[in-house]
Motif scaffolding. Structure first.
Motif, PDB file in Angstrom:
ATOM      1  N   ARG A   1      68.307  23.411 -23.199  1.00 37.02           N
ATOM      2  CA  ARG A   1      69.238  23.518 -24.327  1.00 37.02           C
ATOM      3  C   ARG A   1      70.122  24.757 -24.192  1.00 37.02           C
ATOM      4  NH1 ARG A   1      68.874  22.057 -30.378  1.00 37.02           N
ATOM      5  NH2 ARG A   1      70.316  23.569 -31.237  1.00 37.02           N
TER       6      ARG A   1
ATOM      7  N   PHE B   1      71.754  20.015 -37.522  1.00 33.07           N
ATOM      8  CA  PHE B   1      71.879  19.871 -36.074  1.00 33.07           C
ATOM      9  C   PHE B   1      73.125  20.598 -35.598  1.00 33.07           C
ATOM     10  CE2 PHE B   1      75.268  16.613 -35.855  1.00 33.07           C
ATOM     11  CZ  PHE B   1      75.258  16.142 -37.154  1.00 33.07           C
TER      12      PHE B   1
ATOM     13  N   GLU C   1      71.646  17.967 -29.925  1.00 29.86           N
ATOM     14  CA  GLU C   1      70.245  17.520 -29.804  1.00 29.86           C
ATOM     15  C   GLU C   1      70.147  16.155 -29.144  1.00 29.86           C
ATOM     16  OE1 GLU C   1      71.560  18.861 -32.511  1.00 29.86           O
ATOM     17  OE2 GLU C   1      70.525  20.801 -32.485  1.00 29.86           O
TER      18      GLU C   1
ATOM     19  N   GLN D   1      68.150  15.319 -25.774  1.00 27.54           N
ATOM     20  CA  GLN D   1      67.229  14.182 -25.661  1.00 27.54           C
ATOM     21  C   GLN D   1      67.562  13.357 -24.426  1.00 27.54           C
ATOM     22  OE1 GLN D   1      67.576  12.496 -29.915  1.00 27.54           O
ATOM     23  NE2 GLN D   1      65.506  11.949 -29.305  1.00 27.54           N
TER      24      GLN D   1
ATOM     25  N   ILE E   1      63.783  13.699 -31.610  1.00 29.40           N
ATOM     26  CA  ILE E   1      64.757  14.793 -31.759  1.00 29.40           C
ATOM     27  C   ILE E   1      64.097  16.064 -32.311  1.00 29.40           C
ATOM     28  CG2 ILE E   1      65.527  14.213 -34.109  1.00 29.40           C
ATOM     29  CD1 ILE E   1      68.463  14.616 -32.964  1.00 29.40           C
TER      30      ILE E   1
ATOM     31  N   VAL F   1      63.565  18.853 -29.672  1.00 27.90           N
ATOM     32  CA  VAL F   1      64.628  19.503 -28.894  1.00 27.90           C
ATOM     33  C   VAL F   1      65.365  20.558 -29.707  1.00 27.90           C
ATOM     34  CG1 VAL F   1      64.904  17.547 -27.322  1.00 27.90           C
ATOM     35  CG2 VAL F   1      66.332  17.688 -29.376  1.00 27.90           C
ATOM     36  N   ILE F   2      64.914  20.801 -30.924  1.00 31.24           N
ATOM     37  CA  ILE F   2      65.446  21.890 -31.741  1.00 31.24           C
ATOM     38  C   ILE F   2      64.253  22.739 -32.140  1.00 31.24           C
ATOM     39  CG2 ILE F   2      65.305  20.574 -33.927  1.00 31.24           C
ATOM     40  CD1 ILE F   2      68.052  21.966 -34.649  1.00 31.24           C
TER      41      ILE F   2
END
Ligand code: ATP
Ligand code: MN
Length: 466
Positions: A141, A247, A439, A443, A451, A454-455
């Motif tokens: 990320r 997001f 995000e 993914q 999801i 990934v945050i």
């Protein structure tokens, strides 16, 4: 404070470091004791997926604290980088000195050596970045965020900051968070007849942004090519594996670009980001391929090379109607394509990323440019296998009369958008843009199914912990 060498640097140039004395600092991943009075400690410092094997010997002066060097503890190890006879690594560190910064009680440390479920890890979001999967996702990320800036900066885009608190609510109807300083438990002093916003901070309704697009348009019509990259909020009340309430969205906006140009930028953008991940996050991608999604490496190779399919909404609907797939949501011209339809198109029909363009006018917001058929608008959705939609974009309506008609049709009060209308009265120009959800992209390039992984701190209905 003593400064160590990132473990990633050691692995990046093993020959250079052989025989050198270095310091490493990190967290103990595992620890194994051999009969010969040697203790193997795997230290991970987050700079890379792999940990460094540290050899500690029980006759050294640090022997007294070895009992406390357990999984999860934070340590410093100083020693000589040596060729490792063991399997799985070329180098190891022979410790001459060990310092224990902070221990972790093995009886209560929540991260055991076994594989934990993602659901469990969400409850310990303060510790889960230390797991292989969450650590790798965070590194990817970070690298992608930088690559996003690089892509636009190298192409002459200006980075602008659009507001997080906005007064425009048209876009997110029903999916919008209110910003207020009023106390919901205290009734208005003047009763129900009082203007409810009189005592409120902005003296008017205010919201968290659902998109920076409208404000980005202002700058595109002055600086040419701009982009925003920031937090975005949607009170999505559906609990899916692809929706968050908070997001990060990347939104380029470009003057003198039509939908075809918009599409070209979007495709080059995705390809660039996939290439960066393939070339610079190799170890993490390999890990995801091994433990999360075996088809990932092939899917990424394919996305970096192959051309994307571009198809109109009308043709997509024809394909879906002809298919023998038993969809839950029946397909008719005019419906909003559901995740199942998007997946069928990318996974079964195209076998790769695809762009759908020219959607029915009724499905899309007022600002999208009406096509000559007057039934569709110049919109695009970019879909990828596994994740579905990762980009939504359009050419914007630059013709004053048509914009006003769209607003009338959709019941949007012109008074609320005076400034937006004036952009069409004073030096209007064709322009386009799109939004990419960071995000969803992470993914796609990691294969992580939900999801929420990934945050760092997912916000979803009923959840705003940490
Ligand atoms: P969807 O149909 O999947 O809800 P959308 O049509 O609402 O998406 P847009 O308004 O076009 O999405 O937003 C642009 C991009 O922002 C989407 O393509 C997606 O990548 C991302 N996005 C939208 N909503 C969310 C959300 N709730 N959580 C995470 N990303 C999102
Ligand atoms: Mn949505």
């Amino acid at each position: 404070m003593e400064k160590g060498v990132p473990i990633a640097n050691l692995f990046g140039d093993e020959q250079k470091w052989l025989g050198k004395t270095v310091i490493v600092q990190g967290w103990v991943k595992t620890r194994r004791d051999s009969k010969a009075g040697v203790c193997f400690i795997e230290v991970n410092d987050g700079s890379t997926l792999k940990g460094l094997q540290v050899l500690a010997e029980e006759d050294k002066n640090y022997a007294g604290l070895l009992a406390k060097v357990t999984t999860g503890s934070a340590i410093l190890a100083e020693g000589v980088v040596s060729a490792s006879p063991g399997k799985g690594q070329r180098i190891e560190l022979r410790a001459e000195r060990i310092h224990l910064y902070g221990s972790a009680d093995p009886a209560t440390y929540p991260l055991q050596k076994k594989r934990h479920s993602f659901e469990y890890l969400r409850q310990i979001a303060h510790l889960r970045p230390r797991t292989n999967t969450l650590g790798a996702a965070a590194r990817v990320r970070s690298r992608l965020s930088f690559a996003i800036h690089q892509f636009f900066q190298l192409r002459g885009f200006h980075y602008i900051h659009t507001p997080i608190i906005t007064a425009s609510d048209c876009e997110g109807a029903g999916e919008i968070f209110r910003v207020t300083t009023l106390d919901p438990t205290r009734p208005l002093a003047g009763g129900v007849s009082e203007d409810p916003y009189r005592g409120d901070f902005f003296a008017r309704p205010a919201f968290l942004t659902v998109s920076g697009q409208l404000q980005a348009e202002i700058f595109a019509l002055a600086l040419g090519k701009v982009y925003t990259f920031g937090p975005t909020f949607r009170a999505e009340n559906s609990n899916t594996s692809r929706h968050l309430a908070e997001f990060w969205m990347v939104e380029p906006e470009m003057a003198f670009h039509d939908l075809g140009d918009d599409l070209e930028v979007a495709l080059a953008f995705i390809r660039h980001l996939v290439e960066v991940v393939l070339n610079e996050c190799e170890e993490d991608v390999e890990f995801f391929g091994r433990f999360i999604d075996s088809e990932l490496p092939a899917r990424l190779q394919n996305a970096a090379k192959s051309s994307f399919e571009v198809i109109t909404y009308t043709d997509a609907v024809d394909i879906l109607k002809r298919s023998r797939e038993g969809f839950v949501y029946p397909v008719e011209w005019g419906i909003d394509l559901q995740a199942e339809h998007e997946r069928y198109l990318t996974e079964k029909v195209f076998g790769g990323p695809a762009a759908i363009i020219d959607f029915p006018r009724a499905l899309k917001p007022f600002y999208m440019r009406v096509n000559d058929d007057e039934k569709t608008v110049a919109a695009m959705d970019i879909l990828v296998p596994g994740t579905g939609e990762i980009i939504g974009g359009s050419q914007r309506e630059e013709r004053l009369e048509m914009l006003l008609e769209q607003m009338r049709l959709k019941g949007i009060p012109a008074d609320d958008y005076r400034w937006y209308i004036e952009l069409r009265e004073f030096g209007s120009a064709p322009h386009s843009g799109f939004g990419l959800g960071l995000e969803r992209l992470v993914q796609f390039v990691t294969g992580i199914p939900n999801i929420r992984e990934v945050i760092a701190f997912p916000r979803t209905p009923g959840h705003a912990e940490f």
